[in-house]
Every structure is written in C-alpha cells, then in structure tokens.
Design an enzyme around this catalytic site. Structure first.
Site, PDB file in Angstrom:
ATOM      1  N   ASP A   1      -1.987  -3.160  -1.836  1.00  0.00           N
ATOM      2  CA  ASP A   1      -1.473  -2.286  -0.783  1.00  0.00           C
ATOM      3  C   ASP A   1      -2.064  -0.884  -0.874  1.00  0.00           C
ATOM      4  O   ASP A   1      -2.338  -0.375  -1.971  1.00  0.00           O
ATOM      5  CB  ASP A   1       0.056  -2.209  -0.925  1.00  0.00           C
ATOM      6  CG  ASP A   1       0.699  -1.288   0.077  1.00  0.00           C
ATOM      7  OD1 ASP A   1       0.591  -1.573   1.283  1.00  0.00           O
ATOM      8  OD2 ASP A   1       1.300  -0.279  -0.339  1.00  0.00           O
TER       9      ASP A   1
ATOM     10  N   GLU B   1      -5.981  -3.880   1.394  1.00  0.00           N
ATOM     11  CA  GLU B   1      -5.573  -3.207   2.620  1.00  0.00           C
ATOM     12  C   GLU B   1      -6.224  -1.824   2.561  1.00  0.00           C
ATOM     13  O   GLU B   1      -5.693  -0.895   1.948  1.00  0.00           O
ATOM     14  CB  GLU B   1      -4.049  -3.081   2.716  1.00  0.00           C
ATOM     15  CG  GLU B   1      -3.617  -2.470   4.046  1.00  0.00           C
ATOM     16  CD  GLU B   1      -2.372  -1.618   3.965  1.00  0.00           C
ATOM     17  OE1 GLU B   1      -1.811  -1.308   5.018  1.00  0.00           O
ATOM     18  OE2 GLU B   1      -1.962  -1.245   2.856  1.00  0.00           O
TER      19      GLU B   1
END
Length: 631
Positions: A309, A362
C-alpha cells in the site's frame, strides 16, 4: 542423543542472533523476538524478547505472574531485553511495562506478537511454536498467465452469523472461497488483516504487523482459511502496509521513550494525510522488522503474495508536503533513498527465500522501474496498479455519451505506456468510498444506461492489456458506496439487472482465463493491434489481441454511445467464421440482446490494413468480443 538442557539463566538470544539483529540482517527476526515456548533446566516455559535500547527498565507482566511485574534483562550489544519464565503457557496473555528515561511508564504490546487481544484490548498472546524456517508447504508457486483478483474486506463481504457480527475465518473459508472460485477469479486479495485498533481504518493503520486481526479469529483459523483458498485452486494476496503506522500509545509509537520505529523529526516521521507515523527505513533494526514481516506471512502461512500500500508516499520525501516542510535527501533531492533501498531489500530477500511469492505496488506516480528487477536498478515488484488507466477510464465512462467524442484519448492513451511496467488494472475499494460514489452511480444516464455503461466498462477492462482487479460488490452493481459496517447488499441479486451484471463478471472471468490471446503475450507490444482508433465521432474503438496461433486472436469492438450501429465494418486478421464470445448487451446480462446472433462470416474486403473484414451490428453502450471459429 538429546541436547543438554540449558540452565535457567542461559541467554535466549545467542551471540550470532544478537549480532544479526543489531545489524538488521536477521532473515527471520520473529524467531527470536516476541514470545517463544521453550525449556530451561528441564522446565517448560516461555522466552520473551523485545527491542527497546533506550528504555531505562522493562518489566514483563501477564497471566503467568498474575499481572505482577518481573524485570527483564538487557542485552546491551543489541538493545534487546529478554526473560525466560518457567511455567508460562501457550494461550496466556502478556504486556511489557516500559520505563522511559524521563521517568514515565507505559504498558506496551509486543511488536512481534503473533496474536493480539480483541480490540480495544491490546495484550499479546503466547502462541504455539512456529513453523520450521524456510518452509512454505502451502505455497502454490509463481506462474505467469491470467490474473483476475477479487479484492475483499473480510469484515463486510458477508455476515452469515448476524448482521452486526463480523465473520470469522471459518465463515469466509466456507462462503467466500467457493464463491470466488465459482466466479472465475484466480486470486483473493484481502485488505490488511494485521491487527489494527481502529476498525474504520480497514486495516490500513496496523499496530500488530505479525498478528492476524483477532476480529476474525485465531492465527490457526487464518491458516485454515489459507489452506481452503489453495484447496479451491485460488491464490491469496494480502495488503501489506509498511508505509505508516498509527500513534496509539500501546503500540510502536515512541516505544522506548524515543522515536524508535519512527523518525524524530515530524518533517520525516509524520504523515499529514493520515495523522500517522512513518517508519525510519534507514534504521537497521526497523528495516529488519519490516523485511522479516514480508517473509513471515509468506513462509509461516503460505500466502502467495503481497500488495504493498501507498508506495508513492514512501518514495518521495515531499509526498503531500508543502515547500519547506520536508527534508531533502543527501543529494538535495526529493527521492527517499532509504525507502527505495528497503523495498529493494524486501524483493532481494523474497526472491531468494520465497521465489514463488508475487508483489504488487500501489504506486500512483511515474516513478521509473517499479516492476524492473533489483539487479537492473528497479524496485523489484512483479506488478503495479495502473492508476492512470483507472483515472482516465472512469473519467471517460462518467461522461454523458454525447460528450465522449471529445475525450476519445482517455481510452487510447493508456496504450502509449502499457508496456513500460507490468500492470494491474484496478477498480478497487478506493474508487467506491469517501463520496466518490459506487461504480454504478459514476455512470451517466437513467437506470438502463447506467447498467449498460457498467457492463461495457467491465467488457472493456477485461479485454484491455493488464491483469484485472475488481473490488467486492462491483459484480453486484452496488448502487451505494461500500460501507465497512455492513455486509454487501446481496439482496440486489433478486433484481434481473443486478443479477445480469454478476453473470457478466462470471463469464468475463472464465472467458478471460480461457482466451490465450488475453494473457499469454501480455508483455509483448506486438500482440496488441489497434483496428479502429480514430472513430471519435461515433465513440467506437476496436483492437485485436494475438496469441500463439492465428486462431487464438481475440477481437474487441466497443460502441460507447446509446445508438445501434448497423453494417459497421471492422478489419480482421484472417478469413472464416467468427463467433461472439462476449456481448455485454446480451439479455443474459440484462441487456437488449442487440448483436450478431452469436456468429458471422468474414468477407474478403480489405479494411484497417487487414485483408478480411466483418460487417457488424454494434449494440448500444456495449462491448463485443469475437474469436475465430476453427476451420
């Protein structure tokens, strides 16, 4: 011959382990730090160890001493406090009482806890012995090919026990796993499951990186869930959050009274966007804590991969910071050299110790080489979310069709950079929260147009180069934003329009996996060919994907207006009959059933630099997939 029993006061951490931990080079730090059942002088018990070099004193408290306090012993060469407690048992709870140099005292949970108390409690639990090192018996291997990821928030997919009761891992193994397999997904990706104090963070503010959240059951139950995923032929990806951690007093923040895991300077150590702290990636022990954690989930549970993330927030020192409120790197630039080195080390360790595992970034900027190997100077990820494709595509589909001709490039631009990285096309949870509206309600028009647009979006996405990711509920055409406090609205499937969307996603997944052209040469730019790219006035696009043989070809034609177009001629790479594999306007999916009756023959009429062509009826707001019929 049995090894001689160690005396009660023998150190738990040997000289070699102490040196490796101090240098940040211990491949499996979880094997020594935390709580470990063992024996001393013929007595069973538990060895505890915690890193806190600046603490004045640490005392251990738990069930085993009736929550009294026992001083631990400092190993000054590595800053670790340790203690063997005879009679301590698996299943008992404990905490560390940390005395800071300024005289303050704080009860802390164990950073290496493998199970934590159900929030808002925060004690750590003594767990059974670990799996042997270097063993990942449930790992299913890294294989190229189709990847259709079903992104899931464990607490709100379905709640079979009661609407107000979170599911446990056994519930999810019984219901989520067969559902994802039947729908044709290849992977389940779970939003972060590491222990987190605030449920509303969806796991993105973790405090216990080594502990599956107690909200969903025990570590043993999570291990059963992983086994069920693999038994169904699926693979499991976990969201992993090394980018930041919350300020909760019981956890990592100022653990020993100093900025131990984080930076002392808030210009480096505090995230304005999330009010969270940032790991000090340049500190050996912190990097070891995180690199070890990446390997831990793969090795101890057999997880198949990690989606990392907020990578962009790690790569840039000025991320979301105004001028003058960030610290430049040693070269005066904005790149975070320490975070880059950390990500590269994660991948070097995983490639060596767990080569079957995949990683996905990401990463929302154009940082170069995200999916290039570390040896070639890249970060080492296997795949990267294509945020540009997602933004452009959703912006296009949000337009009223009358305006789409002026924004044709939003759908064509992605092919300009499609081969610069190995991409995943994400329609993720981030697009259906915080006032952004659901995917269905992003679509313009009345109910018929909204559903037709959503079907065509999915048809376009699955045909486009790139791996696929769809957030749970998107296959139901959920009209409202995702709500983590409630299960998905499964009752929508009683409506034919919503049930049709679910059937379409099912068929897209299975057709995508069965169609060699849609994945076997995904990294080959010569396997993609535009046929119709300049018909902006009618908002029509067509391309062909090539496989290993001529008959593998898959033709995709999109009509993004509500107008039926008859006798629309498209060039094709060879003659013979072609069949409709997918028609998003099929009545089976809730459409109007406009199309080509499932099959048509090509004509020896040159078009689009091809010797053959098809005369097609293009359904309104729809996408067609056509494939050659073997002679």
């Amino acid at each position: 011959m049995e090894a001689p029993s160690l005396p009660l006061d023998a150190p738990w951490i040997g000289e070699t382990d102490a040196w490796l931990l101090a240098e940040g080079k211990h491949l499996r730090p979880w094997q020594k730090l935390g709580a470990h059942p063992t024996s001393r002088a013929g007595r069973e018990g538990v060895a505890f160890a915690v890193w806190a070099p600046s603490a004045r004193l640490i005392r251990l408290t738990g069930d085993f001493n009736h929550w009294d306090f026992e001083p631990m012993h400092l190993r000054p060469e590595c800053g670790i406090w340790e203690l063997f407690v005879p009679g301590a048992l698996v299943g008992q709870w404990y905490k560390f009482e940390v005395h800071h140099a300024d005289g303050s005292v704080v009860l802390k949970t164990d950073p290496y806890a493998r199970q934590s108390e159900l929030p808002p409690g925060n004690a750590a639990r003594i767990c059974p012995p670990l799996r042997p090192s270097g063993v990942a018996p449930t790992a299913t291997g890294k294989t190229p090919g189709p990847m259709a990821i079903y992104e899931v928030h464990a607490g709100s997919w379905r709640r079979p026990q009661h609407p107000q009761v979170l599911p446990d891992w056994d519930d999810l193994a019984r219901e989520l796993v067969p559902y994802a397999a039947d729908m044709g997904f290849t992977h389940i990706e779970l939003l972060p499951i590491s222990e987190h104090p605030f449920y509303g963070s969806w796991g993105y503010q973790p405090t216990g990186l080594y502990a599956p959240s107690a909200r969903y059951g025990s570590p043993e139950a999570f291990a059963r869930f992983v086994e069920a995923v693999h038994a169904a032929g699926l693979k499991l990806i976990l969201d992993w959050v090394p980018a930041h951690f919350p300020t909760d007093e019981h956890a990592l923040a100022r653990f020993d009274g100093t900025a131990l895991y984080e930076h002392a300077d808030p210009r480096e150590g505090f995230h304005r966007d999330w009010n969270t702290l940032i790991y000090n990636f340049g500190r050996h022990e912190v990097k070891n804590f995180l690199v070890g954690n990446a390997l831990f989930w793969i090795e101890q549970y057999g997880v198949d991969g990690l989606r990392v993330d907020a990578v962009a927030s790690m790569l840039y020192r000025d991320y979301s910071r105004p001028p003058g409120e960030w610290v430049p790197n040693r070269d005066g630039g904005r790149e975070n050299h320490e975070a880059i080195a950390f990500l590269q080390e994660v991948h070097e360790v995983l490639r060596r110790e767990a080569p079957q595992a995949i990683t996905i970034a990401e990463e929302s900027t154009a940082f170069p080489g995200v999916t290039r190997s570390v040896d070639e100077g890249g970060l080492g990820f296997d795949h990267k979310w294509n945020m540009g494709w997602m933004h452009d595509t959703l912006a296009y589909f949000a337009l009223d069709p009358v305006h789409r001709s002026w924004h044709h490039d939003k759908l064509t631009f992605a092919m300009m950079y499609a081969y610069s990285e190995s991409y995943v096309l994400p329609l993720s949870h981030d697009e259906v929260v915080h006032g952004k509206g659901s995917l269905l309600n992003k679509m313009p028009g009345d109910r018929w147009q909204k559903l037709a647009n959503l079907r065509s979006l999915y048809g376009w996405m699955y045909a486009h180069p790139g791996k696929k990711l769809l957030f749970m509920g998107s296959e139901l055409a959920q009209p409202s934003e995702w709500d983590h406090d409630h299960a998905l609205p499964w009752e929508l499937l009683e409506d034919p329009g919503h049930a049709g969307i679910q059937r379409l996603v099912h068929d897209l997944n299975h057709s995508y996996r069965a169609s060699v052209a849609l994945h076997v040469r995904e990294s080959d730019p010569f396997a993609f060919q535009w046929l119709v790219v300049d018909d902006a006035s009618q908002s029509v696009l067509a391309f062909v994907r090539h496989g290993l043989r001529p008959e593998d070809a898959m033709l995709t034609i999109a009509n993004f207006t509500p107008t039926v177009r008859t006798d629309y001629r498209v060039g094709v790479p060879h003659g013979g009959a072609w069949r409709e594999v997918i028609n998003t306007d099929s009545s089976h999916y809730g459409g109007g059933n406009v199309g080509n009756h499932g099959r048509l023959s090509s004509d020896p009429v040159g078009m689009h630099q091809q010797s053959w062509s098809l005369s097609l009826t293009l359904p309104p707001l729809a996408v067609l997939w056509l494939q050659p019929v073997p002679a």
